[in-house]
Every structure is written in C-alpha cells, then in structure tokens.
Design a protein around this motif. Structure first.
Motif, PDB file in Angstrom:
ATOM      1  N   PHE A  32       0.798  -1.223   0.000  1.00 30.93           N
ATOM      2  CA  PHE A  32       0.000   0.000   0.000  1.00 30.93           C
ATOM      3  C   PHE A  32       0.834   1.277   0.000  1.00 30.93           C
ATOM      4  CE2 PHE A  32      -3.227  -3.003   1.364  1.00 30.93           C
ATOM      5  CZ  PHE A  32      -4.376  -2.515   0.768  1.00 30.93           C
ATOM      6  N   PHE A  33       2.075   1.207   0.495  1.00 35.82           N
ATOM      7  CA  PHE A  33       2.848   2.436   0.644  1.00 35.82           C
ATOM      8  C   PHE A  33       4.248   2.373   0.025  1.00 35.82           C
ATOM      9  CE2 PHE A  33      -0.085   2.276   4.329  1.00 35.82           C
ATOM     10  CZ  PHE A  33      -0.837   3.402   4.036  1.00 35.82           C
ATOM     11  N   THR A  34       5.064   1.391   0.413  1.00 36.86           N
ATOM     12  CA  THR A  34       6.468   1.383   0.008  1.00 36.86           C
ATOM     13  C   THR A  34       6.633   1.208  -1.492  1.00 36.86           C
ATOM     14  OG1 THR A  34       6.953   0.377   2.161  1.00 36.86           O
ATOM     15  CG2 THR A  34       8.730   0.406   0.562  1.00 36.86           C
ATOM     16  N   PHE A 153       9.004  -2.929  19.212  1.00 42.99           N
ATOM     17  CA  PHE A 153       9.477  -3.558  17.976  1.00 42.99           C
ATOM     18  C   PHE A 153       9.750  -2.512  16.902  1.00 42.99           C
ATOM     19  CE2 PHE A 153       8.231  -5.618  13.867  1.00 42.99           C
ATOM     20  CZ  PHE A 153       9.340  -6.443  13.751  1.00 42.99           C
ATOM     21  N   ALA A 154       8.840  -1.546  16.771  1.00 44.85           N
ATOM     22  CA  ALA A 154       9.028  -0.471  15.791  1.00 44.85           C
ATOM     23  C   ALA A 154      10.259   0.361  16.119  1.00 44.85           C
ATOM     24  CB  ALA A 154       7.784   0.419  15.747  1.00 44.85           C
ATOM     25  N   VAL A 219       0.147   6.629  16.906  1.00 44.19           N
ATOM     26  CA  VAL A 219       1.039   5.472  17.101  1.00 44.19           C
ATOM     27  C   VAL A 219       1.000   4.561  15.880  1.00 44.19           C
ATOM     28  CG1 VAL A 219       1.449   3.383  18.470  1.00 44.19           C
ATOM     29  CG2 VAL A 219       0.950   5.544  19.619  1.00 44.19           C
ATOM     30  N   LEU A 220      -0.189   4.343  15.320  1.00 44.79           N
ATOM     31  CA  LEU A 220      -0.284   3.562  14.079  1.00 44.79           C
ATOM     32  C   LEU A 220       0.540   4.209  12.973  1.00 44.79           C
ATOM     33  CD1 LEU A 220      -4.083   2.630  14.004  1.00 44.79           C
ATOM     34  CD2 LEU A 220      -2.185   1.007  14.017  1.00 44.79           C
ATOM     35  N   LEU A 224       3.767   2.558  11.069  1.00 46.89           N
ATOM     36  CA  LEU A 224       3.741   2.469   9.608  1.00 46.89           C
ATOM     37  C   LEU A 224       4.969   3.137   9.001  1.00 46.89           C
ATOM     38  CD1 LEU A 224       0.011   3.322   8.735  1.00 46.89           C
ATOM     39  CD2 LEU A 224       1.188   1.222   8.107  1.00 46.89           C
ATOM     40  N   LEU A 225       5.275   4.323   9.491  1.00 46.56           N
ATOM     41  CA  LEU A 225       6.377   5.114   8.937  1.00 46.56           C
ATOM     42  C   LEU A 225       7.724   4.432   9.156  1.00 46.56           C
ATOM     43  CD1 LEU A 225       6.697   7.806   7.446  1.00 46.56           C
ATOM     44  CD2 LEU A 225       7.091   8.902   9.662  1.00 46.56           C
TER      45      LEU A 225
END
Length: 339
Positions: A32-34, A153-154, A219-220, A224-225
C-alpha cells in the motif's frame, strides 16, 4: 488521571485491532505504501490523519446512537435493507479473517517452536476463549500489554534496521498512492468497527474517545512510517519477499529474533480476539445465547475451516471488504447524526 488511563487502554485496543499479521510481516505496508516510493510517506501521513479523525467519528457515533454492535450501528446508518446486507458481508469477512488468524497462530507456533500445528491452534483457541469470557475489560487489558511490545518492535527497527539512507526512489506520476491510502484506511476501519463500536457504546466520556483516537492514530502512523522507511532503505532486497520485514530483522541477535516472533504471534492473537468479540456482540442481538457458547461455536467453526483450507474464499473477501469499508468510511465522514 483515571480518564487518561482509560484512553490509553482504548487506544491500545484500536491499535491491536488494526495491526495484524500483514502489518507485522511488512507485506501490507509494502503493497500500500512502500511500492510507491517516497510518495508512500505522504500516504502514511494522510492515513494517520484519517485514522485519528474517522476512528473518533466511528466511536462517537456509536456513543451517540447507543449502538452496542456493528449490527445495530449499520442498521442505524444505512437503513434496514442496506444495513442488513452490509452486516452479512461484515460477518462473513470477519469470520474469514478470524479463521486465517487462527490458522496463522498455529503456523507460527509450528514453524518457530516445532509445536504440532493442531496443538498450537487448539492452545490459541483455548487462550482466546479464556480471555473473551472476561468481556470487554479483559480485551482492553490484553491490548494494553501487547501493544507496547509492538511499539518497542518499531523502535528496534528504527535503531537496528538501517533506515538512515533510503534509496532515492522517485514518486509515481499519478496519484494512485492516495487511492491506495484511502482503501487501506477503509479496510482497516471496517475491520476495527467490530471493536470500536462496542467501545464507543460502553465508554461514557467522549473525551476518552477523542484522546484514544488521537493516541491510536498517531502510534499507528509512527509504526507504519518506521517499517515503511526500513523497507524503502532496502528496497531491492525486500521487494519480492513474502515477509519483507524478515530481511530487516535477519541481522538481529537470537533474543531479538525471538521477540519478533512474540510480536508476530501477538498481532495475530489480538486481531483474532477482537474479531470474535465483535462477531459475538452482533450475534447476541440476534440469539438469546450466553456469550461463552457463541464464542465457542465461532472458534469451533473456524477451527474446522482451518483443517480444510480457506484461502480462495479469503482472496475474494479481502478486496470486497475493502470496498465495503469504503462505504462505511464515507458514511461515517458525514456530519454526526443525532440520537
């Protein structure tokens, strides 16, 4: 202070419902993004704003309309005919995703710890049933424990994932990435309505819902970023991988690898219990049956489908649910209804 604690619990449940196996593996984010290069970063910022705004609107509408489940919520929003049609589609897709999450949990335990697939699936089923028997409060507590692990984890990816020098991918000439952003948000909010609506109904203070939506959405967006940037930095290596985040975590030590497995299982598990809780709330309005029996029936039905396979049906339902979610998203975005 008590209201802030409740807000954080609700935000964690929002995050835990949206974040599933596709998020943890990086596959959803890549698709969807990368895959849109740096334009995907703009998409993530837009998705963050939509998660905050529409998540809040959905919970606030449930609070104002006094709808305890997505069954009554959709009937109020769309009327009898369209509302019932949407409820059937929501039920089928939530049940389908529940089946895949249950099967996925068994697969993770089998691959990582050599626990037999059926035993791992049954153990996950029993654990989920024990938690769901405690009701909404226990669901909030579980997410309040698991979601900080996802956030850690992020942060580990940010520190260890070589995200400092992304490849200079050019933005696409079209604005297709914006459409994909809207579809991503609509799909996830359609999934999340099974939990956000009972929460909006149960929470009496609208300020809690607003704070939860802001915290959850931000936070989502942050997670994602981070994952998007890590994969962007390693684009040539991750673009054809089924689990692209594995390339980033492959350099970690044994303990961090184990932590990744825990996060992956937890993200599957929180989506599983959130879906079953939402379906259970709907069925309670139709059948006068104790919640525990409903949950047990749903798990046994999902377990039987785990044995015979479900992938073809889900490949049909996933895109369908994305467009179904788009209908809900557009309706929720309209001015708030009165009681």
């Amino acid at each position: 202070m008590k209201l802030w604690g409740k807000s954080i619990q609700v935000a964690a449940t929002y995050i835990g419902t949206v974040v599933g196996a596709g998020f943890a593996s990086g596959q959803e984010i890549l698709a969807f993004f990368t895959s849109y290069g740096h334009a995907g970063t703009i998409g993530i910022l837009a998705a963050t704003a939509l998660f905050v705004w529409l998540g809040y609107k959905m919970m606030l509408l449930a609070h104002q309309l006094r709808t305890p489940s997505y069954e009554s919520f959709n009937l109020q929003l769309f009327g009898p005919f369209i509302g019932r049609t949407m409820n059937v589609l929501v039920f089928l897709t939530l049940f389908g995703v529940t089946t895949v999450m249950l099967a996925g949990a068994g697969s993770v335990l089998e691959e990582q710890f050599h626990i037999p697939y059926l035993l791992g699936t049954i153990a996950t089923l029993v654990l989920a049933l024990l938690i769901l028997r405690q009701g909404l409060e226990q669901l909030l507590v579980v997410n309040a424990i698991v979601v900080p692990s996802m956030l850690i984890f992020a942060i580990l990816i940010l520190l260890e994932g070589h995200v400092d020098s992304p490849l200079p991918l050019s933005a696409p000439n079209s604005y297709e990435f914006l459409w994909k952003t809207v579809l991503y948000v609509s799909f996830n909010l359609a999934m999340a309505q099974s939990v956000l609506i009972p929460i909006g109904y149960a929470i009496r203070e609208p300020v809690v819902l607003l704070r939860a939506a802001v915290i959850g959405g931000v936070v989502l967006g942050f997670m994602l970023l981070v994952v998007h940037t890590a994969m962007l930095a390693n684009w040539d290596d991750v673009r054809f991988m089924d689990i692209p985040i594995l390339y980033v975590t492959d350099q970690w030590n044994e303990w961090l690898q184990l932590f990744f497995v825990f996060v992956l299982y937890s993200e599957i598990f929180t989506t599983l219990i959130s879906n079953v809780f939402g379906i259970g709330q709907q069925l309670r309005e139709i059948f006068n049956v104790p919640e525990t029996r409903l949950y047990l029936f749903l798990f046994l039905a999902s377990f039987s489908l785990c044995l015979i396979g479900y992938s073809q049906l889900l490949m049909f339902l996933y895109p369908l649910f994305g467009y179904l979610g788009l209908t809900t998203l557009c309706r929720v975005a309209l001015p708030t209804l009165s009681k």
